[in-house]
Structures are given as structure tokens and as C-alpha cells.
Design an enzyme around this catalytic site. Structure first.
Site, PDB file in Angstrom:
ATOM      1  N   GLY A 157     -66.591 -14.840  97.556  1.00 58.72           N
ATOM      2  CA  GLY A 157     -65.159 -14.704  97.731  1.00 58.72           C
ATOM      3  C   GLY A 157     -64.416 -14.909  96.438  1.00 58.72           C
ATOM      4  O   GLY A 157     -64.989 -14.854  95.343  1.00 58.72           O
ATOM      5  N   GLY A 158     -63.113 -15.144  96.574  1.00 66.53           N
ATOM      6  CA  GLY A 158     -62.294 -15.303  95.384  1.00 66.53           C
ATOM      7  C   GLY A 158     -62.625 -16.542  94.597  1.00 66.53           C
ATOM      8  O   GLY A 158     -62.739 -16.508  93.367  1.00 66.53           O
ATOM      9  N   MET A 159     -62.790 -17.681  95.289  1.00 66.00           N
ATOM     10  CA  MET A 159     -63.068 -18.936  94.595  1.00 66.00           C
ATOM     11  C   MET A 159     -64.501 -19.394  94.730  1.00 66.00           C
ATOM     12  O   MET A 159     -64.985 -20.160  93.905  1.00 66.00           O
ATOM     13  CB  MET A 159     -62.155 -20.048  95.150  1.00 66.00           C
ATOM     14  CG  MET A 159     -60.773 -20.074  94.567  1.00 66.00           C
ATOM     15  SD  MET A 159     -60.031 -21.720  94.747  1.00 66.00           S
ATOM     16  CE  MET A 159     -60.155 -21.989  96.488  1.00 66.00           C
ATOM     17  N   GLY A 160     -65.172 -18.967  95.782  1.00 69.16           N
ATOM     18  CA  GLY A 160     -66.481 -19.547  96.067  1.00 69.16           C
ATOM     19  C   GLY A 160     -67.576 -18.527  96.269  1.00 69.16           C
ATOM     20  O   GLY A 160     -67.338 -17.335  96.462  1.00 69.16           O
ATOM     21  N   GLU A 161     -68.792 -19.049  96.239  1.00 70.43           N
ATOM     22  CA  GLU A 161     -69.987 -18.277  96.540  1.00 70.43           C
ATOM     23  C   GLU A 161     -70.734 -18.998  97.648  1.00 70.43           C
ATOM     24  O   GLU A 161     -70.869 -20.225  97.607  1.00 70.43           O
ATOM     25  CB  GLU A 161     -70.875 -18.150  95.303  1.00 70.43           C
ATOM     26  CG  GLU A 161     -70.213 -17.405  94.154  1.00 70.43           C
ATOM     27  CD  GLU A 161     -70.994 -17.524  92.857  1.00 70.43           C
ATOM     28  OE1 GLU A 161     -71.700 -18.552  92.707  1.00 70.43           O
ATOM     29  OE2 GLU A 161     -70.897 -16.626  92.010  1.00 70.43           O
TER      30      GLU A 161
ATOM     31  N   LYS B 257     -71.488 -23.533 100.300  1.00 74.64           N
ATOM     32  CA  LYS B 257     -70.420 -22.868  99.558  1.00 74.64           C
ATOM     33  C   LYS B 257     -70.082 -23.698  98.334  1.00 74.64           C
ATOM     34  O   LYS B 257     -69.781 -24.886  98.447  1.00 74.64           O
ATOM     35  CB  LYS B 257     -69.180 -22.698 100.443  1.00 74.64           C
ATOM     36  CG  LYS B 257     -68.061 -21.912  99.753  1.00 74.64           C
ATOM     37  CD  LYS B 257     -66.923 -21.596 100.705  1.00 74.64           C
ATOM     38  CE  LYS B 257     -65.856 -20.754 100.025  1.00 74.64           C
ATOM     39  NZ  LYS B 257     -64.749 -20.400 100.938  1.00 74.64           N
TER      40      LYS B 257
ATOM     41  N   ASP C  20     -53.460 -17.526 106.961  1.00 74.78           N
ATOM     42  CA  ASP C  20     -54.139 -16.315 106.491  1.00 74.78           C
ATOM     43  C   ASP C  20     -55.064 -15.769 107.585  1.00 74.78           C
ATOM     44  O   ASP C  20     -56.218 -15.424 107.322  1.00 74.78           O
ATOM     45  CB  ASP C  20     -54.926 -16.597 105.216  1.00 74.78           C
ATOM     46  CG  ASP C  20     -55.285 -15.318 104.468  1.00 74.78           C
ATOM     47  OD1 ASP C  20     -56.228 -15.364 103.642  1.00 74.78           O
ATOM     48  OD2 ASP C  20     -54.646 -14.271 104.709  1.00 74.78           O
TER      49      ASP C  20
ATOM     50  N   ILE D  81     -75.381 -15.145 100.436  1.00 73.90           N
ATOM     51  CA  ILE D  81     -75.000 -14.394 101.636  1.00 73.90           C
ATOM     52  C   ILE D  81     -73.529 -14.003 101.637  1.00 73.90           C
ATOM     53  O   ILE D  81     -73.085 -13.312 102.549  1.00 73.90           O
ATOM     54  CB  ILE D  81     -75.315 -15.202 102.920  1.00 73.90           C
ATOM     55  CG1 ILE D  81     -74.652 -16.588 102.885  1.00 73.90           C
ATOM     56  CG2 ILE D  81     -76.806 -15.332 103.116  1.00 73.90           C
ATOM     57  CD1 ILE D  81     -74.859 -17.385 104.159  1.00 73.90           C
ATOM     58  N   GLY D  82     -72.767 -14.421 100.627  1.00 75.97           N
ATOM     59  CA  GLY D  82     -71.363 -14.043 100.580  1.00 75.97           C
ATOM     60  C   GLY D  82     -70.709 -14.490  99.293  1.00 75.97           C
ATOM     61  O   GLY D  82     -71.171 -15.426  98.622  1.00 75.97           O
TER      62      GLY D  82
END
Length: 930
Positions: A13-17, A33, A138, A10-11
Site C-alpha cells: 500500500g501507500g505506507m506499508g507492505e 504489515k 475511508d 501478499i500486498g
């Protein structure tokens, strides 16, 4: 990760799935995650990934997604969180950037008022995070998740920093890693954060602080107000130029941004940190001030608590008689005093109470002047305050119903409490020790203005009650005079004055409000005289508001008329039209508030319409339902959940704020306008199981139009979509086969056609088709066909599923064929104790067998042993057979259908074909009336 069943990604990112997964141990869906596989060998990044999870796990706040589990010793490392349906603030902002015109629903979602509510929640979360000594570093729209039910959650704690930690932990590490891997992540060795949301000093290398988080909040608020950035970054542009920021009202004049909010956002975006807000709490306080308003009050009257010149003291009352839902002992008697003066249209009451008075309970009421002396004091608005075990609870009461409740922990040593009650601009507020506890909006004309006090000992009020008038109300409203006539039931005089106001203020708010109140006056008059012609006149008056600025009031007024007439279909239709057509009009908030009140009113009277208003409230005012109410609602729905096939076949529980709950409420209420929205949402998520549930619901409710139209749309969507190889519960091809079976069923085609391709179907879809087929065959006297269907499907489902879902229909089939011996043999498959348990299918089946094989009196005797408060729809026939009978006013649409089917079988077993056929006719002709 072996514990979890991965459903789909469902998503990323830079370091994770992030994956949607199912946790069989806890029977729930979770978001899982994990670190990307290509980064899992890097110890620094692994440490940082786990650090993000541990920071989030240490925070407990509605605006922070809690962490369920952290698995640091697995490969790859991962952690799990609740799964929240929704979208990011960035995606919402992006959908409206540089758009000249917006659809109505999107315009409402991105209005200044809606965004301020969201921003207030963001500030509350950051305020809490800062109180724990943590900086997010951030903050940006991409890291803010907006749930489908008004949740606002801050995500991505990878850049977060505890004040005890050195910032160098991340920024001074030199790690050589291919740059292409880190296009979407904060890179070790560089300044942490997103440049567009960084304060100027942060870009110059100054360490992060609360002030830099406040600056990021300022950028977010600027985007919310103007739908654009406060600056445009260009290559080579110097940092100092960034702060040539235009005022929001200049950038977006069409947004009608109040000057106060402009000052707030510009202060948060100040280039000099010393000119910004000192804390997020201060920023949040200014937002609250704008949301709540801050009127100036002038003392007008002092009510001496024991002075009979000020009060009329009544005989002691038993409070539990008038307010049965409040936390009071049924044996306690209270003093009731009603003021002899009437309060102003905008009023504030101030008084100080001893702790003892709050422990016994204290009520402040605004009852109508009419009927106060005859026991009708509880009609109107009021607040009930009560302390128990250092928990102070405040209940908002309307016409004897608790419609809102707030509870907070208080200091156990505190002995006095300063309390203020405010009524201003349709807003009712209760403030305790200068903190706002409860706010409620009421827009219907006030009926009287006397003040009522309920207390055990008047001495617990320290001093007197001071009545203050708002400086904003020194100019008397033009509606005050006709409102006074309406209050005294002088309807014709009130209508005459209202009409003068309509003529004097054409196209203005005062004129529209007066027109609405003409309808209210006619409605009150018609109700008092039971005048059918008067109700028609009221409807005609409300119709004059059509397509005006105050158009929502047309449908609110009509809903009030239809409610008085008991025409609930028309009432709900009117409210729904207002909510759909005029979602951007300011007056729509009055319709939303009325929906919430009607929900509480219907629940209190145990009326079938409560399911519809619960569904409406979830859509238009989910924030109005608190956690304790959620729990209460779920308890009320327990039996219906247990008797809903798509809930039974899904091992995860039904969350109150979920799409499945909306579908459940649609199924039992027979109210289907929201099926389209559920269909679109499920398709966007590629949730094929949810799509199957929706089509099953539409078929069971007999909504052939929905099936005909949207099965074609779904087929086309599937045909033109390229699907990834993600793990899903139900495959698209299986869904298409299921749709073919549904269409064959609605067209009354052969059993072979209905179950064609069954070998390719998931067991869930097979059971959906079987359930729909069996009900139709049973009510239309084709009981023997159920046995054929069982023979077709039983080889494709588990023995447990056959026992639970097929066996009851097998018994019903033999009951139809009047094979008493076979029925008894099949009943022996159930434990005999279940024959007398009204929560079991066997209870009713045994009653049918008694009617068929024994004596009708025995059947009635057995079925009447059902508990009268039974919550299981499967046992409605038992309540029907009980001495008190059944109240159809309390039965939802689906419950009434199930009762007709149960009576159909019962009368067939008794040999009463006349009553049986009446049930069949009623079942076939049953419109989805609310």
C-alpha cells in the site's frame, strides 16, 4: 521481525507492505504489515502507521481484523494480524463492470441477494465502530476484504479518527515529501479519504462525521445494486452536479432492484446530511427489514394455557430421552401439551414467559398430527429456550436434532420475556423482546400443524398463547388441499390434486411446486410400503423438473430418494449437480438448507457421510456453522488430523475454515470433486506446498485421472510463469521433480525412477513419495522394497522424521518378511508404555508381533484392549478385534482402506493367507464409495 519467518509478500500500500509470515512461537501463519523502508525515518508517518495499528487493536468485532502484536521499537515498525484468505470487494466489482454476460458462479457472487448479505455485515461493523466513537473516513470497496468462507472484514484504519481527537491532527500538517511516494496513500496536509466516496460537505472541507461514513456506505450499496458508480466524475465538474444521481432500477433494470432498496440507497446518498439516515443502525435496520420481511399479523385464536378445550395434556415426559443433545438434566420430567387445533400455513405465536420457566427450559414445537399421541411429537420443527448463568440459548430442533443454536447474554434482573414464533413463506423465526434471534428456511411440504408445548410448570406462561394469521395468507394457497391429504397419508388423492395444479399453472411457481410434491408423495408411499417400483416412479416424477425454473428441485428430490435407499454416492452426486448447475436459481437455497440439515443428521448418527456434508456445507453455507459447532467438529476430527501426513508435516494447526480443512475432508471422505477448486486456488496464491498436498491426496486416493491431467497443466503453468524471488516453502522446480516421482509411482516404475532426483527435494516431498511407495509395496507383497526405499531417503531427512515416519514402515517390512526377532528389536526403539497406548503406532505393531511370534489369542487380547471409542484410524484393527467389532457404516472411505491394510498385515502375521488375500483384493478394488 526476527521472531517471524517471512514466507512471501501478499500486498503493498501507500505506507506499508504486508507479508505472509509464520509465527513459530504460536505455530500459526500471520499477516505482517510493516512500514515501507523508504518511509521508516519519517517520524510523522511512523506515528500515523502505529496509530492505525492501535485503533484496530482496540476494536473487537468479527468485521475488524484483530491485531496480534505491535512492535513500535523495532526498525522498521510493524504489527501482525491473522492471515485471511480472500479478495477485496473492489476486485469483485471490477470483475463484472461493463460485462454483458457473466459465468454462473460470478453471477451468484454478485447477485443483489448475495451483496445485501455482505452489505449487512459491513453495516454491523461500522455500527460497532461508531459505537466506540471512531470514524473510518475511508470506507470503499478497496478496504473491504471478502474471505473465502463468508468473512467480511473492513481494512485500513490509517484514516480513522476518534471523536476525542482533533481532525487537524492529520489535515493541517504541512510536510514536504516527494509526491511519487504517496500515490496510494492519504497525504498529510490534504482532506483525508477517497473523493469518489466522500459526501459533498466533506469535499467542501466540513469535518468528518457519522453521516459522511453513511454516505460512503451509500456509494458502496449503489455499486452493489447496480454494478456501477452513482455518478461519473469529470475534470472541472462542480460538486453540486454530482448529486444528479439516477435511481438504481433505472441504471440497472436487469438487476431487478426492489423499490424499497432503491429508496434506502437514495436516502443514504442524500446531498443534505439532514436527509440521510441518522445512524448506521437505522440503515442496517432497513436492510434487515428487507432481508427478513415484515408481515402484518391478525389474531385468530387464543389458547388458554390450562384449558382442556384447547389442549390435550399428556403424561409427563423425560425430555432427555427425546432430545439428548439439549441442555437439560436427565432426571427432569416435563409437561407436554399438544393443541387440539391445527395452526395455519402461515402462523405467528405470541406469549410471555417468566424467567423461571426459561431457567428450567421451554419448548415450542410444530409436530406432525400423525402419531402425536404415540410418542412421535418430537418429529417436526421446534425451538428450545434455556437460560443458564444469564446466557439465553435458543436451539432450533428438527426431528429431534439440534440443527442451529444461538446464545446471547441477557440482563440478570429481567423477569419476563415476550416471545414470538413465526412460520411464513417457508421461513421459521423466533423473536425475543422484538429482536430476531433465529431464522431458518424449510421448503419441504409441512406434515401437520398442531402446536406442542414442553414446560415444567404451565404457570410460568403469563397469560395465554395467541395464535395470529399472516395477512399474506388470507388467500389460501392452492397447495393447501393436497398438502392436507399428504399429511393424512392419502397419497393417491394428494397426487390427483397436485396434478391438477400442475396442469392449471404451467410454467409457474405453483405448478413446479406441485410437481415436486408429487414426487414427495410417491416417495412417502414407497417408503411406507417398501415398494422398489415406487422409488423409481418418484425419481421419474422429479426428472420432469429438468431444465425448468425449478430445476434444483429435481436433484433435491432425487437426493431424498437416494437417501431413503441408502445410496449415498448418488445422493451426494445429485446435490452436487444442483449446486454446480443451478447456483443462480432461486430454489437453490432449498438445496443448501438440506445440505446443512443432512450434516447435522449424519453427525448425530455418527455416519461416515458426515465428512462429505461437512465439506459441502463449508462450500455452500459456511455461515450456518457457528463457533461452538466448529469446536465440536474439530474435536471429532482430532484423530484424523493426527493420522494425516500433510497435517503432521505442517507445524501450523488446521483452521476449520481453511483450504487445508477442505483437503483434509476430501482425503478422509474420498470425495474429490473439490480438488480442482483447491488446485486453482493454490496456484493463484502460488502456494506450492498446498499444491504438493493436493497431488499427494489425489495419489493416495488412487485418483490417477487427476494426476495425469493436472500435473501437465501445472507443468505448463510453471513453464510459462516468471517467478519472483520471494521466500517460499517449496520451490517450483522441486514440485516438478515431485510430480515426476508421482507419475513413476502410478505407472509402477522402478524404485530408482520413483526417487530420481531425491537429493533436490524438500524433506516434506520426500516423505510424501516414501509414504505412497511404502503403502503400495506393502499391500502388493513387496515388503522388502520398503527397506530399499528407507536406505535411499533416510540421509535426506532428520533423525526425528526417520523415527516418526520411516520406523513404522520398517517394522511392517520385517513383519511381511516374518522376521520376528528383527521386529522385536525395532519395537524396542519405542517406549514400552507406548506398546499399550492405542494412540501410538507401537500399539498396533506390537499386536502384529504377537500374532507373528506368540499366539493368535494373545494378539486378539492385546488389540481388543483398544478403546472402543478410539479416535485414531491407526488403531482401527483394535476396534475390529474387540468383542463388539466395528461398524463400517461409521467408517469413512479412507478409514475403510486403512482397516483393510491393517487386516492384511494382521492376517499375514497369523498365517491366514486366504483372509489376507481377500483384504488385498478389496483394497485394490475399493471404489470411492461414500
Amino acid at each position: 521481525m526476527q521472531r517471524y519467518d517471512i514466507i512471501r509478500m501478499i500486498g503493498k500500500g501507500g505506507m506499508g507492505e504486508v507479508y505472509l509470515a509464520y509465527d513459530p512461537v504460536c505455530s500459526r501463519k500471520v499477516a505482517l504489515k510493516r512500514i515501507r523502508e523508504d518511509l521508516s525515518d519519517n517520524e510523522l508517518l511512523k506515528k500515523r502507521f502505529l496509530r492505525e495499528a492501535k485503533i484496530a487493536a482496540d476494536l473487537v468485532h468479527p468485521g475488524v481484523v484483530p491485531v496480534f502484536t505491535i512492535c513500535s521499537d523495532s526498525d522498521p515498525v510493524y504489527y501482525t494480524m491473522p492471515y485471511i484468505e480472500g479478495y477485496t470487494l473492489k476486485s469483485l466489482l471490477k470483475s463484472v463492470w461493463q460485462c454483458d454476460s457473466l459465468p454462473k458462479d460470478l453471477a451468484e457472487q454478485t447477485s443483489v441477494a448475495t451483496f445485501l448479505s455482505i452489505f449487512h455485515k459491513i453495516c454491523s461493523t461500522v455500527e460497532y465502530v461508531h459505537s466506540r466513537g471512531i470514524l473510518h473516513r475511508d470506507l470503499k470497496p478497496d478496504n473491504i476484504l471478502l474471505g473465502l468462507f463468508s468473512e467480511v472484514v473492513i481494512l485500513d484504519w490509517g484514516a480513522a479518527l476518534s471523536k476525542e481527537m482533533e481532525e487537524d491532527f492529520l489535515s493541517d500538517i504541512d510536510v514536504r515529501i516527494p509526491g511519487s511516494l504517496f500515490s496510494n496513500m492519504t497525504i498529510p496536509g490534504k482532506i483525508v479519504g477517497t473523493p469518489d466516496y466522500m459526501a459533498p460537505e466533506r469535499l467542501r472541507g466540513t469535518p468528518a462525521s457519522e453521516s459522511t461514513d453513511i454516505y460512503a456506505l451509500g456509494v458502496i450499496l449503489y455499486q452493489m445494486l447496480t454494478l456501477s458508480f452513482p455518478y461519473r466524475k469529470k475534470k472541472g465538474q462542480k460538486i453540486s452536479l454530482r448529486h444528479q444521481i439516477s435511481f438504481p432500477e433505472e441504471i440497472a433494470p436487469h438487476r431487478e432492484i426492489p423499490p424499497f432498496l432503491s429508496q434506502v440507497v437514495m436516502r443514504a446518498l442524500a446531498a443534505d446530511p439532514r436527509e440521510r439516515y441518522r445512524s448506521v443502525s437505522a440503515l442496517k435496520a432497513d436492510i434487515e427489514q428487507h432481508l427478513q420481511g415484515s408481515p402484518e399479523w391478525t389474531p385468530k385464536i387464543v389458547l388458554h394455557t390450562q384449558d382442556r378445550e384447547c389442549w390435550k395434556f399428556h403424561e409427563p415426559i423425560l425430555l432427555s430421552k427425546y432430545f439428548p443433545m439439549l441442555e437439560v438434566s436427565p432426571a427432569l420430567w416435563y409437561s407436554l401439551a399438544i393443541s387440539k387445533i391445527e395452526s395455519f400455513s402461515e402462523v405467528r405465536l405470541e406469549y410471555t414467559l417468566l424467567r423461571k420457566g426459561l431457567e428450567e427450559g421451554f419448548g415450542i414445537l410444530l409436530p406432525p398430527s400423525e402419531g402425536v399421541d404415540h410418542g412421535d411429537f418430537y418429529h417436526g420443527y421446534g425451538f428450545w429456550l434455556h437460560i443458564k448463568e444469564n446466557i439465553l440459548s435458543v436451539s432450533l430442533v428438527k426431528n429431534g436434532l439440534e440443527i442451529q443454536k444461538t446464545s446471547r447474554h441477557i440482563d440478570g434482573n429481567k423477569e419476563k420475556f415476550f416471545i414470538a414464533f413465526e412460520k411464513q413463506n417457508h421461513r421459521l423465526s423466533l423473536i425475543i423482546d422484538n429482536i430476531v434471534w433465529t431464522i431458518h428456511m424449510d421448503y419441504l411440504p409441512a406434515r401437520g400443524g398442531r402446536i406442542g408445548v414442553i414446560i415444567q410448570d404451565v404457570a410460568d406462561v403469563c397469560g395465554n398463547i395467541v395464535v395470529l394469521e399472516s395477512s399474506g395468507s388470507l388467500q389460501v394457497s392452492c397447495l393447501a388441499v393436497p398438502d392436507a391429504f399428504l399429511n393424512e397419508k392419502l397419497y393417491e388423492r394428494a397426487i390427483t390434486f397436485y396434478r391438477r395444479i400442475v396442469e392449471s399453472f404451467p410454467g409457474r411457481k405453483e405448478g413446479y411446486e406441485a410437481q415436486f410434491r408429487i414426487g414427495i408423495a410417491l416417495l412417502e408411499k414407497a417408503s411406507e410400503n417398501s415398494d422398489s417400483e415406487g422409488f423409481i416412479q418418484a425419481l421419474e416424477e422429479f426428472s420432469t423438473l429438468h431444465n425448468s425454473v425449478a430445476a434444483p428441485l429435481e436433484y433435491l428430490g432425487k437426493a431424498l430418494v437416494y437417501q431413503r435407499l441408502g445410496e449415498y454416492n448418488e445422493e451426494v452426486k445429485s446435490l452436487l449437480l444442483a449446486l454446480k448447475r443451478y447456483c443462480q436459481r432461486p430454489e437453490i437455497s432449498r438445496v443448501r438448507d438440506h445440505v446443512v440439515y443432512r450434516l447435522h443428521e449424519a453427525l448425530y448418527s455418527n455416519h461416515r457421510i458426515s465428512l462429505v456434508f461437512m465439506l459441502l456445507a463449508l462450500h455452500v453455507a459456511p455461515e450456518s456453522i457457528n463457533a461452538s459447532e466448529e469446536e465440536h467438529f474439530l474435536q471429532n476430527l482430532h484423530g484424523k488430523i493426527q493420522d494425516t501426513l500433510f497435517c503432521n508435516l505442517d507445524i501450523s494447526p488446521v483452521d476449520f475454515r481453511s483450504s487445508k480443512m477442505e483437503l483434509l475432508l476430501s482425503y478422509w471422505s474420498g470425495f474429490t470433486p473439490f480438488l480442482l477448486g483447491l488446485f486453482q486456488r493454490s496456484w493463484d496464491l502460488k502456494d506450492y506446498r498446498a499444491l504438493a498436498d493436493i497431488f499427494y491426496t489425489a495419489a493416495d486416493l488412487g485418483n490417477k485421472e487427476f494426476i495425469e491431467e493436472y500435473s501437465g497443466i501445472l507443468r505448463e503453468n510453471i513453464r510459462t510463469t516468471t517467478f519472483s524471488k520471494e521466500i517460499v516453502e517449496i520451490l517450483p522446480d522441486q514440485l516438478l521433480c515431485f510430480l515426476s516421482g508421482l507419475e513413476a509411482l502410478t505407472l509402477q516404475e522402478s524404485i530408482e525412477k520413483v526417487f530420481d532426483g531425491i537429493e533436490n527435494l524438500d524433506p516434506v516431498l520426500i516423505l510424501y513419495l516414501f509414504d505412497l511407495f511404502a503403502k503400495d509395496a506393502l499391500i502388493h507383497g513387496r515388503g522388502e522394497e520398503i527397506l530399499k526405499a528407507i536406505a535411499l531417503v533416510e540421509k535426506y531427512i532428520s533423525p526425528q522424521q526417520r523415527y516418526r515416519y520411516l520406523l513404522p514402515y520398517e517394522v511392517l517390512s520385517y513383519l511381511w518378511m516374518k522376521d520376528a526377532n528383527k521386529v522385536y528389536d525395532l519395537l524396542s526403539s519405542y517406549d514400552e508404555s507406548s506398546w499399550i497406548d492405542d494412540s501410538s503406532h507401537a500399539f498396533v505393531l506390537y499386536g502384529y508381533w504377537l500374532a507373528l511370534a506368540e499366539d493368535s489369542s494373545l494378539a486378539y487380547l492385546h488389540l481388543s484392549g483398544c478403546r472402543e471409542d478410539s479416535v485414531f484410524p491407526r488403531a482401527l484393527i483394535g476396534v475390529f478385534c474387540s468383542p463388539l467389532g466395528i461398524c463400517e457404516e461409521q467408517l469413512s472411505y479412507q478409514e475403510r482402506r486403512q482397516l483393510l491394510l491393517q487386516k492384511f498385515i494382521f492376517f499375514h502375521c497369523l498365517g491366514n493367507s486366504e483372509e489376507r488375500d481377500k483384504c488385498r483384493t478389496a483394497y485394490d478394488s475399493k471404489e470411492r464409495s461414500l
